[in-house]
Every structure is written in structure tokens, then in C-alpha cells.
Design a protein around this motif. Structure first.
Motif, PDB file in Angstrom:
ATOM      1  N   LEU A   1       0.444  10.559   3.195  1.00 26.72           N
ATOM      2  CA  LEU A   1      -0.364  10.415   1.987  1.00 26.72           C
ATOM      3  C   LEU A   1      -1.360   9.269   2.082  1.00 26.72           C
ATOM      4  O   LEU A   1      -2.510   9.417   1.667  1.00 26.72           O
ATOM      5  CB  LEU A   1       0.538  10.234   0.760  1.00 26.72           C
ATOM      6  CG  LEU A   1       1.442  11.410   0.411  1.00 26.72           C
ATOM      7  CD1 LEU A   1       2.259  11.095  -0.831  1.00 26.72           C
ATOM      8  CD2 LEU A   1       0.651  12.688   0.253  1.00 26.72           C
ATOM      9  N   GLN A   2      -0.935   8.137   2.617  1.00 27.25           N
ATOM     10  CA  GLN A   2      -1.857   7.009   2.745  1.00 27.25           C
ATOM     11  C   GLN A   2      -2.969   7.332   3.742  1.00 27.25           C
ATOM     12  O   GLN A   2      -4.134   7.033   3.502  1.00 27.25           O
ATOM     13  CB  GLN A   2      -1.121   5.737   3.154  1.00 27.25           C
ATOM     14  CG  GLN A   2      -2.052   4.531   3.190  1.00 27.25           C
ATOM     15  CD  GLN A   2      -1.376   3.297   3.688  1.00 27.25           C
ATOM     16  OE1 GLN A   2      -0.559   3.357   4.590  1.00 27.25           O
ATOM     17  NE2 GLN A   2      -1.711   2.162   3.102  1.00 27.25           N
ATOM     18  N   GLU A   3      -2.613   7.959   4.829  1.00 28.86           N
ATOM     19  CA  GLU A   3      -3.598   8.344   5.845  1.00 28.86           C
ATOM     20  C   GLU A   3      -4.627   9.310   5.257  1.00 28.86           C
ATOM     21  O   GLU A   3      -5.837   9.160   5.467  1.00 28.86           O
ATOM     22  CB  GLU A   3      -2.879   8.987   7.027  1.00 28.86           C
ATOM     23  CG  GLU A   3      -3.787   9.485   8.116  1.00 28.86           C
ATOM     24  CD  GLU A   3      -3.021  10.245   9.193  1.00 28.86           C
ATOM     25  OE1 GLU A   3      -3.670  11.039   9.883  1.00 28.86           O
ATOM     26  OE2 GLU A   3      -1.800  10.057   9.334  1.00 28.86           O
ATOM     27  N   ILE A   4      -4.156  10.294   4.511  1.00 32.66           N
ATOM     28  CA  ILE A   4      -5.054  11.268   3.885  1.00 32.66           C
ATOM     29  C   ILE A   4      -5.970  10.575   2.884  1.00 32.66           C
ATOM     30  O   ILE A   4      -7.178  10.846   2.843  1.00 32.66           O
ATOM     31  CB  ILE A   4      -4.240  12.398   3.221  1.00 32.66           C
ATOM     32  CG1 ILE A   4      -3.563  13.256   4.289  1.00 32.66           C
ATOM     33  CG2 ILE A   4      -5.110  13.248   2.296  1.00 32.66           C
ATOM     34  CD1 ILE A   4      -2.476  14.173   3.753  1.00 32.66           C
TER      35      ILE A   4
ATOM     36  N   VAL B   1      13.709  -0.918   2.807  1.00 32.88           N
ATOM     37  CA  VAL B   1      12.694  -0.229   2.010  1.00 32.88           C
ATOM     38  C   VAL B   1      11.431  -0.042   2.849  1.00 32.88           C
ATOM     39  O   VAL B   1      10.813   1.027   2.829  1.00 32.88           O
ATOM     40  CB  VAL B   1      12.378  -1.000   0.706  1.00 32.88           C
ATOM     41  CG1 VAL B   1      11.108  -0.471   0.051  1.00 32.88           C
ATOM     42  CG2 VAL B   1      13.547  -0.909  -0.261  1.00 32.88           C
ATOM     43  N   GLY B   2      11.049  -1.069   3.597  1.00 33.46           N
ATOM     44  CA  GLY B   2       9.883  -0.948   4.467  1.00 33.46           C
ATOM     45  C   GLY B   2      10.045   0.168   5.469  1.00 33.46           C
ATOM     46  O   GLY B   2       9.129   0.978   5.692  1.00 33.46           O
TER      47      GLY B   2
ATOM     48  N   ASP C   1       0.824  -1.203   0.000  1.00 28.38           N
ATOM     49  CA  ASP C   1       0.000   0.000   0.000  1.00 28.38           C
ATOM     50  C   ASP C   1       0.863   1.260   0.000  1.00 28.38           C
ATOM     51  O   ASP C   1       0.600   2.204  -0.749  1.00 28.38           O
ATOM     52  CB  ASP C   1      -0.927   0.021   1.217  1.00 28.38           C
ATOM     53  CG  ASP C   1      -2.018  -1.039   1.145  1.00 28.38           C
ATOM     54  OD1 ASP C   1      -2.255  -1.601   0.050  1.00 28.38           O
ATOM     55  OD2 ASP C   1      -2.630  -1.302   2.192  1.00 28.38           O
ATOM     56  N   LEU C   2       1.873   1.291   0.852  1.00 23.22           N
ATOM     57  CA  LEU C   2       2.757   2.455   0.905  1.00 23.22           C
ATOM     58  C   LEU C   2       3.520   2.632  -0.408  1.00 23.22           C
ATOM     59  O   LEU C   2       3.763   3.756  -0.857  1.00 23.22           O
ATOM     60  CB  LEU C   2       3.735   2.341   2.078  1.00 23.22           C
ATOM     61  CG  LEU C   2       3.126   2.447   3.474  1.00 23.22           C
ATOM     62  CD1 LEU C   2       4.193   2.194   4.532  1.00 23.22           C
ATOM     63  CD2 LEU C   2       2.458   3.793   3.684  1.00 23.22           C
ATOM     64  N   TYR C   3       3.894   1.514  -1.011  1.00 19.91           N
ATOM     65  CA  TYR C   3       4.618   1.553  -2.280  1.00 19.91           C
ATOM     66  C   TYR C   3       3.812   2.304  -3.343  1.00 19.91           C
ATOM     67  O   TYR C   3       4.376   3.054  -4.143  1.00 19.91           O
ATOM     68  CB  TYR C   3       4.917   0.125  -2.740  1.00 19.91           C
ATOM     69  CG  TYR C   3       5.717   0.044  -4.007  1.00 19.91           C
ATOM     70  CD1 TYR C   3       7.096   0.216  -3.986  1.00 19.91           C
ATOM     71  CD2 TYR C   3       5.109  -0.217  -5.231  1.00 19.91           C
ATOM     72  CE1 TYR C   3       7.845   0.140  -5.153  1.00 19.91           C
ATOM     73  CE2 TYR C   3       5.840  -0.295  -6.395  1.00 19.91           C
ATOM     74  CZ  TYR C   3       7.201  -0.117  -6.361  1.00 19.91           C
ATOM     75  OH  TYR C   3       7.937  -0.191  -7.506  1.00 19.91           O
ATOM     76  N   ALA C   4       2.500   2.133  -3.323  1.00 20.96           N
ATOM     77  CA  ALA C   4       1.650   2.804  -4.303  1.00 20.96           C
ATOM     78  C   ALA C   4       1.795   4.326  -4.211  1.00 20.96           C
ATOM     79  O   ALA C   4       1.689   5.023  -5.223  1.00 20.96           O
ATOM     80  CB  ALA C   4       0.195   2.400  -4.098  1.00 20.96           C
TER      81      ALA C   4
ATOM     82  N   VAL D   1       8.914   5.868   7.057  1.00 19.81           N
ATOM     83  CA  VAL D   1       9.407   7.216   7.347  1.00 19.81           C
ATOM     84  C   VAL D   1       8.715   8.227   6.428  1.00 19.81           C
ATOM     85  O   VAL D   1       8.280   9.298   6.877  1.00 19.81           O
ATOM     86  CB  VAL D   1      10.942   7.289   7.210  1.00 19.81           C
ATOM     87  CG1 VAL D   1      11.439   8.726   7.195  1.00 19.81           C
ATOM     88  CG2 VAL D   1      11.605   6.500   8.327  1.00 19.81           C
ATOM     89  N   TYR D   2       8.591   7.890   5.148  1.00 23.83           N
ATOM     90  CA  TYR D   2       7.891   8.775   4.218  1.00 23.83           C
ATOM     91  C   TYR D   2       6.450   9.001   4.675  1.00 23.83           C
ATOM     92  O   TYR D   2       5.955  10.127   4.671  1.00 23.83           O
ATOM     93  CB  TYR D   2       7.885   8.200   2.800  1.00 23.83           C
ATOM     94  CG  TYR D   2       9.234   8.152   2.124  1.00 23.83           C
ATOM     95  CD1 TYR D   2      10.232   9.078   2.397  1.00 23.83           C
ATOM     96  CD2 TYR D   2       9.512   7.163   1.186  1.00 23.83           C
ATOM     97  CE1 TYR D   2      11.466   9.023   1.766  1.00 23.83           C
ATOM     98  CE2 TYR D   2      10.736   7.109   0.543  1.00 23.83           C
ATOM     99  CZ  TYR D   2      11.705   8.032   0.835  1.00 23.83           C
ATOM    100  OH  TYR D   2      12.911   7.976   0.199  1.00 23.83           O
ATOM    101  N   GLU D   3       5.761   7.934   5.053  1.00 24.11           N
ATOM    102  CA  GLU D   3       4.369   8.061   5.489  1.00 24.11           C
ATOM    103  C   GLU D   3       4.270   8.875   6.772  1.00 24.11           C
ATOM    104  O   GLU D   3       3.363   9.704   6.911  1.00 24.11           O
ATOM    105  CB  GLU D   3       3.733   6.680   5.676  1.00 24.11           C
ATOM    106  CG  GLU D   3       2.295   6.717   6.174  1.00 24.11           C
ATOM    107  CD  GLU D   3       1.295   7.396   5.242  1.00 24.11           C
ATOM    108  OE1 GLU D   3       0.172   7.668   5.701  1.00 24.11           O
ATOM    109  OE2 GLU D   3       1.616   7.695   4.071  1.00 24.11           O
ATOM    110  N   ALA D   4       5.196   8.696   7.696  1.00 21.74           N
ATOM    111  CA  ALA D   4       5.182   9.462   8.937  1.00 21.74           C
ATOM    112  C   ALA D   4       5.357  10.956   8.665  1.00 21.74           C
ATOM    113  O   ALA D   4       4.790  11.792   9.367  1.00 21.74           O
ATOM    114  CB  ALA D   4       6.284   8.960   9.882  1.00 21.74           C
TER     115      ALA D   4
END
Length: 133
Positions: free
Chosen positions: A79-82, A66-67, A18-21, A72-75
Motif C-alpha cells: 500500500l505504501q509503495e502504491i 510491531v515494526g 509511515d507504515l502505521y498510517a 510484513v503487511y507492506e511486503a
């Protein structure tokens, strides 16, 4: 921020996918290659290692890193949360629309349906998913 991830956990595999997307463009070509082979081509660590001429352990380490990087990017960017919040709000809007659409005059119903379809296309392009109108 140190995040310990086990790339073999099913929940984490799903989360990383999901984060990869959202964050795929921020990864290196090699990182994308490893993630895609593992998550989308369903190759084992050993198979990926063989294809890339690296050890199984190196593949495992890369997936873990990578995970961590995706987390870190999501934190930082959320973007995924939004996107999840937008999806929830969109579902509520569509439920309300379904409840009131029959009560509207045809011209208003047509205008509203067009606006919803335009919003669905916009949301789809922003989140990379489908927004059903």
C-alpha cells in the motif's frame, strides 16, 4: 520473513510512522497505543512503560515486533509503495496541467480543473494524505 528493526533508528522511526498510517487498523489496541505514544506523543520507552505498567524492555520489544509486523503487511500488500507511485504520477500530471492550462479555452479549463479537484479528493481519501490540485 524475519525483519530486524531497531525502533530507535530515525529512518526506521519515520518508516514505521509511515507504515502505521496504512496498516494501523490491522494492529491490536495495545500495539496502536504503544506506537502512538512513542511515535506521535514522543514519549520515551521508560515513560511508556510507566504509563502502561510494563518494563522499558517490554515496550522496546513491542515496538520491534510491531515494526516487523508492519513490514510484513507492506511486503504483502504494497500500500505504501502504491501510494508513493500514485503521488509521483499525480505530481507529473499537475506539472503538465500547469504547463497547458493557459492554452485551453475557459470552458475546457474549468472542466479540467473540476476533474483534477475530484481526483485530488479521491486520492486524498485513498492514501490518507493531501493531493494538491
Amino acid at each position: 520473513m524475519t525483519v530486524t528493526l531497531n525502533p530507535d533508528s530515525m529512518r526506521e522511526v519515520t518508516r514505521i510512522g509511515d507504515l502505521y498510517a496504512f496498516y494501523e487498523p490491522l494492529l491490536t489496541e495495545r500495539q496502536r497505543q504503544i506506537v502512538e505514544l512513542y511515535h506521535f506523543e514522543d514519549m520515551s520507552l521508560a515513560e511508556i512503560g510507566s504509563v502502561l505498567s510494563i518494563s522499558r524492555q517490554a515496550v522496546h520489544d513491542q515496538l520491534r515486533r510491531v515494526g516487523e509486523q508492519l513490514e510484513v503487511y507492506e511486503a504483502a500488500l504494497h500500500l505504501q509503495e502504491i501510494a508513493a507511485k500514485q503521488g509521483t504520477a499525480w505530481a507529473r500530471l499537475i506539472d503538465c496541467w500547469q504547463a497547458v492550462r493557459a492554452d485551453l479555452p475557459e470552458a475546457d479549463r474549468t472542466r479540467m480543473q473540476r476533474a483534477i479537484e475530484q481526483m485530488a479528493a479521491t486520492l486524498s481519501s485513498l492514501t490518507g494524505g493531501e493531493a494538491d490540485a
